[in-house]
Design a protein around this motif. Structure first.
Motif, PDB file in Angstrom:
ATOM      1  N   THR A  16      40.291  33.774  39.545  1.00 59.64           N
ATOM      2  CA  THR A  16      41.121  34.707  39.139  1.00 59.64           C
ATOM      3  C   THR A  16      40.598  36.491  38.626  1.00 59.64           C
ATOM      4  OG1 THR A  16      43.701  33.357  40.062  1.00 59.64           O
ATOM      5  CG2 THR A  16      43.872  36.016  39.326  1.00 59.64           C
ATOM      6  N   LEU A  17      40.789  37.699  39.557  1.00 62.28           N
ATOM      7  CA  LEU A  17      40.786  38.794  38.822  1.00 62.28           C
ATOM      8  C   LEU A  17      41.462  39.853  38.961  1.00 62.28           C
ATOM      9  CD1 LEU A  17      37.549  37.713  40.412  1.00 62.28           C
ATOM     10  CD2 LEU A  17      36.550  39.119  38.861  1.00 62.28           C
ATOM     11  N   ALA A  18      41.372  40.403  38.193  1.00 59.91           N
ATOM     12  CA  ALA A  18      42.379  41.251  38.185  1.00 59.91           C
ATOM     13  C   ALA A  18      42.289  42.825  38.648  1.00 59.91           C
ATOM     14  CB  ALA A  18      43.334  41.783  36.811  1.00 59.91           C
ATOM     15  N   VAL A  19      42.384  43.744  39.461  1.00 55.32           N
ATOM     16  CA  VAL A  19      41.798  44.927  39.734  1.00 55.32           C
ATOM     17  C   VAL A  19      43.708  45.992  39.585  1.00 55.32           C
ATOM     18  CG1 VAL A  19      41.854  46.473  42.647  1.00 55.32           C
ATOM     19  CG2 VAL A  19      41.527  44.036  42.036  1.00 55.32           C
ATOM     20  N   ASP A  20      42.899  46.604  38.653  1.00 58.80           N
ATOM     21  CA  ASP A  20      43.363  47.715  37.906  1.00 58.80           C
ATOM     22  C   ASP A  20      42.971  48.640  38.213  1.00 58.80           C
ATOM     23  OD1 ASP A  20      44.989  45.310  36.927  1.00 58.80           O
ATOM     24  OD2 ASP A  20      43.856  45.169  35.823  1.00 58.80           O
TER      25      ASP A  20
ATOM     26  N   GLY B 175      46.020  56.910  29.931  1.00 57.45           N
ATOM     27  CA  GLY B 175      45.720  55.880  29.507  1.00 57.45           C
ATOM     28  C   GLY B 175      45.906  54.191  29.791  1.00 57.45           C
ATOM     29  N   GLY B 176      47.154  54.508  30.650  1.00 56.48           N
ATOM     30  CA  GLY B 176      47.640  53.507  31.081  1.00 56.48           C
ATOM     31  C   GLY B 176      46.897  53.191  32.538  1.00 56.48           C
ATOM     32  N   ARG B 177      47.224  51.261  32.676  1.00 52.62           N
ATOM     33  CA  ARG B 177      46.536  50.715  34.374  1.00 52.62           C
ATOM     34  C   ARG B 177      47.845  50.130  34.725  1.00 52.62           C
ATOM     35  NH1 ARG B 177      41.790  48.686  31.838  1.00 52.62           N
ATOM     36  NH2 ARG B 177      41.468  47.022  33.317  1.00 52.62           N
ATOM     37  N   ALA B 178      47.493  50.618  36.322  1.00 50.72           N
ATOM     38  CA  ALA B 178      48.372  50.138  37.273  1.00 50.72           C
ATOM     39  C   ALA B 178      47.543  48.956  37.718  1.00 50.72           C
ATOM     40  CB  ALA B 178      48.440  51.555  37.870  1.00 50.72           C
ATOM     41  N   ARG B 179      48.087  47.911  37.698  1.00 53.42           N
ATOM     42  CA  ARG B 179      47.632  46.726  38.747  1.00 53.42           C
ATOM     43  C   ARG B 179      47.747  46.147  39.882  1.00 53.42           C
ATOM     44  NH1 ARG B 179      46.538  41.769  36.335  1.00 53.42           N
ATOM     45  NH2 ARG B 179      45.715  42.850  34.649  1.00 53.42           N
ATOM     46  N   LEU B 180      46.681  46.832  40.544  1.00 53.46           N
ATOM     47  CA  LEU B 180      46.848  46.711  41.954  1.00 53.46           C
ATOM     48  C   LEU B 180      47.404  45.427  42.509  1.00 53.46           C
ATOM     49  CD1 LEU B 180      44.206  49.857  42.690  1.00 53.46           C
ATOM     50  CD2 LEU B 180      46.861  49.901  41.738  1.00 53.46           C
ATOM     51  N   ALA B 181      46.501  44.366  42.818  1.00 58.94           N
ATOM     52  CA  ALA B 181      45.922  43.807  42.954  1.00 58.94           C
ATOM     53  C   ALA B 181      45.517  42.688  42.043  1.00 58.94           C
ATOM     54  CB  ALA B 181      45.241  43.503  44.424  1.00 58.94           C
ATOM     55  N   GLU B 182      45.688  40.954  42.357  1.00 61.43           N
ATOM     56  CA  GLU B 182      44.976  39.966  41.425  1.00 61.43           C
ATOM     57  C   GLU B 182      44.365  39.597  42.894  1.00 61.43           C
ATOM     58  OE1 GLU B 182      47.479  37.454  39.864  1.00 61.43           O
ATOM     59  OE2 GLU B 182      47.525  38.855  37.824  1.00 61.43           O
ATOM     60  N   ALA B 183      42.662  39.782  42.776  1.00 60.76           N
ATOM     61  CA  ALA B 183      41.783  38.710  43.842  1.00 60.76           C
ATOM     62  C   ALA B 183      41.801  37.866  43.458  1.00 60.76           C
ATOM     63  CB  ALA B 183      40.475  39.262  43.345  1.00 60.76           C
ATOM     64  N   ARG B 184      42.048  36.622  44.749  1.00 63.11           N
ATOM     65  CA  ARG B 184      41.829  35.099  44.655  1.00 63.11           C
ATOM     66  C   ARG B 184      40.106  34.627  45.759  1.00 63.11           C
ATOM     67  NH1 ARG B 184      46.661  36.240  42.995  1.00 63.11           N
ATOM     68  NH2 ARG B 184      47.473  35.144  41.396  1.00 63.11           N
ATOM     69  N   ALA B 185      40.728  33.304  45.904  1.00 67.41           N
ATOM     70  CA  ALA B 185      39.034  32.723  46.329  1.00 67.41           C
ATOM     71  C   ALA B 185      39.243  33.549  48.242  1.00 67.41           C
ATOM     72  CB  ALA B 185      39.288  31.064  46.438  1.00 67.41           C
ATOM     73  N   GLY B 186      38.158  34.296  48.242  1.00 70.54           N
ATOM     74  CA  GLY B 186      38.081  33.967  49.504  1.00 70.54           C
ATOM     75  C   GLY B 186      37.649  36.024  49.772  1.00 70.54           C
ATOM     76  N   ASP B 187      38.477  36.257  48.853  1.00 66.42           N
ATOM     77  CA  ASP B 187      38.289  38.105  48.441  1.00 66.42           C
ATOM     78  C   ASP B 187      37.297  38.638  47.791  1.00 66.42           C
ATOM     79  OD1 ASP B 187      41.553  37.285  48.431  1.00 66.42           O
ATOM     80  OD2 ASP B 187      41.992  37.801  47.124  1.00 66.42           O
ATOM     81  N   MET B 188      37.674  40.091  48.752  1.00 62.14           N
ATOM     82  CA  MET B 188      35.740  40.971  48.162  1.00 62.14           C
ATOM     83  C   MET B 188      36.367  41.852  47.539  1.00 62.14           C
ATOM     84  SD  MET B 188      33.927  41.030  52.068  1.00 62.14           S
ATOM     85  CE  MET B 188      35.234  42.219  52.948  1.00 62.14           C
ATOM     86  N   LEU B 189      35.691  42.347  46.589  1.00 64.79           N
ATOM     87  CA  LEU B 189      35.669  43.518  45.581  1.00 64.79           C
ATOM     88  C   LEU B 189      33.991  44.017  45.585  1.00 64.79           C
ATOM     89  CD1 LEU B 189      37.243  41.714  42.795  1.00 64.79           C
ATOM     90  CD2 LEU B 189      38.494  42.964  44.607  1.00 64.79           C
ATOM     91  N   GLY B 190      34.242  45.420  46.002  1.00 67.71           N
ATOM     92  CA  GLY B 190      33.652  46.512  45.233  1.00 67.71           C
ATOM     93  C   GLY B 190      32.492  47.139  47.035  1.00 67.71           C
ATOM     94  N   GLU B 191      33.327  46.113  47.740  1.00 68.97           N
ATOM     95  CA  GLU B 191      32.739  47.253  49.163  1.00 68.97           C
ATOM     96  C   GLU B 191      32.667  48.023  49.824  1.00 68.97           C
ATOM     97  OE1 GLU B 191      37.271  45.339  50.031  1.00 68.97           O
ATOM     98  OE2 GLU B 191      35.354  45.247  48.756  1.00 68.97           O
TER      99      GLU B 191
END
Length: 210
Positions: A115-119, A125-141
């Motif tokens: 699992t990865l956090a997408v912030d 300076g705060g961080r907004a949690r947009l999603a959590e990526a799990r098996a099958g998800d793509m990041l950086g496309e």
């Protein structure tokens, strides 16, 4: 975009015959990011201490996960197996920032395990949690396709197994397997549309509470 469509549909001649360049995506980064440092996967992987993952096992995980993906219904198991050969497979420890917000990067990752956090980092300076990526998800496309800056930061929450596709590998895929490249790019476009709608809704909800 017209040149890309020509490449995928066979309308362009090979480079040796005066057609378009054979490095569409990798060239795009050098053309569009003047004065900016593009972070390649080889750089980021070394920085994060990424460990090689067994390629055969990685390809099997990738084929299993994406075989159930409705966006790739046109590809059978044999197609996915060929597609999987253009990816690199690695393992990462928790708390590793795979993608950094606002940087230029020429790779995307597919989550195979973990699992990865997408912030989204906020100006104050705060961080907004947009999603959590799990098996099958793509990041950086998105950055892989348009050579633009990363929209969010993606950090491993657990030990993760990832499949990595960079611009050079995508160029090879276009040259050697244009039908698979077209199916992949169509899938990326559909996923991006859905992801952007989800992010927009999430940001709207966060801002309405402030």
């Amino acid at each position: 975009m017209r040149k890309l469509l020509q490449r995928l549909t066979g309308g362009a001649k090979p480079e040796a015959e005066g057609g378009v360049e054979s490095t569409f995506f990798s060239t795009m980064f050098s053309e569009n990011v003047e004065g900016e440092s593009v972070v390649s996967w080889s750089q980021r992987g070394a920085e994060l201490g990424a460990q090689p993952f067994d390629a055969a096992t990685g390809r099997a995980l990738f084929t299993q996960l994406w075989g159930a993906d409705k966006h790739l219904a046109a590809l059978d198991d044999q197609d996915l197996e060929r597609l999987s050969q253009f990816l690199q497979y690695v393992k990462l420890s928790p708390n590793r920032e795979v993608v950094r917000q606002d940087e230029q990067g020429d790779y995307m990752v597919v989550v195979l395990e973990g699992t990865l956090a997408v912030d989204r980092l906020q100006p104050w300076g705060g961080r907004a949690r947009l999603a959590e990526a799990r098996a099958g998800d793509m990041l950086g496309e998105m950055s892989l396709l348009d050579a633009g800056a990363r929209f969010s930061a993606c950090t491993t929450l657990t030990a993760c197994t990832l499949a990595v596709l960079d611009a050079q590998a995508l160029d090879r895929l276009m040259a050697e397997e244009p039908r698979l490249a077209a199916a992949l790019l169509a899938s990326l476009a559909r996923r991006l549309s859905l992801s952007l709608r989800q992010v927009s809704a999430r940001l709207g909800a966060l801002l309405s509470r402030d």
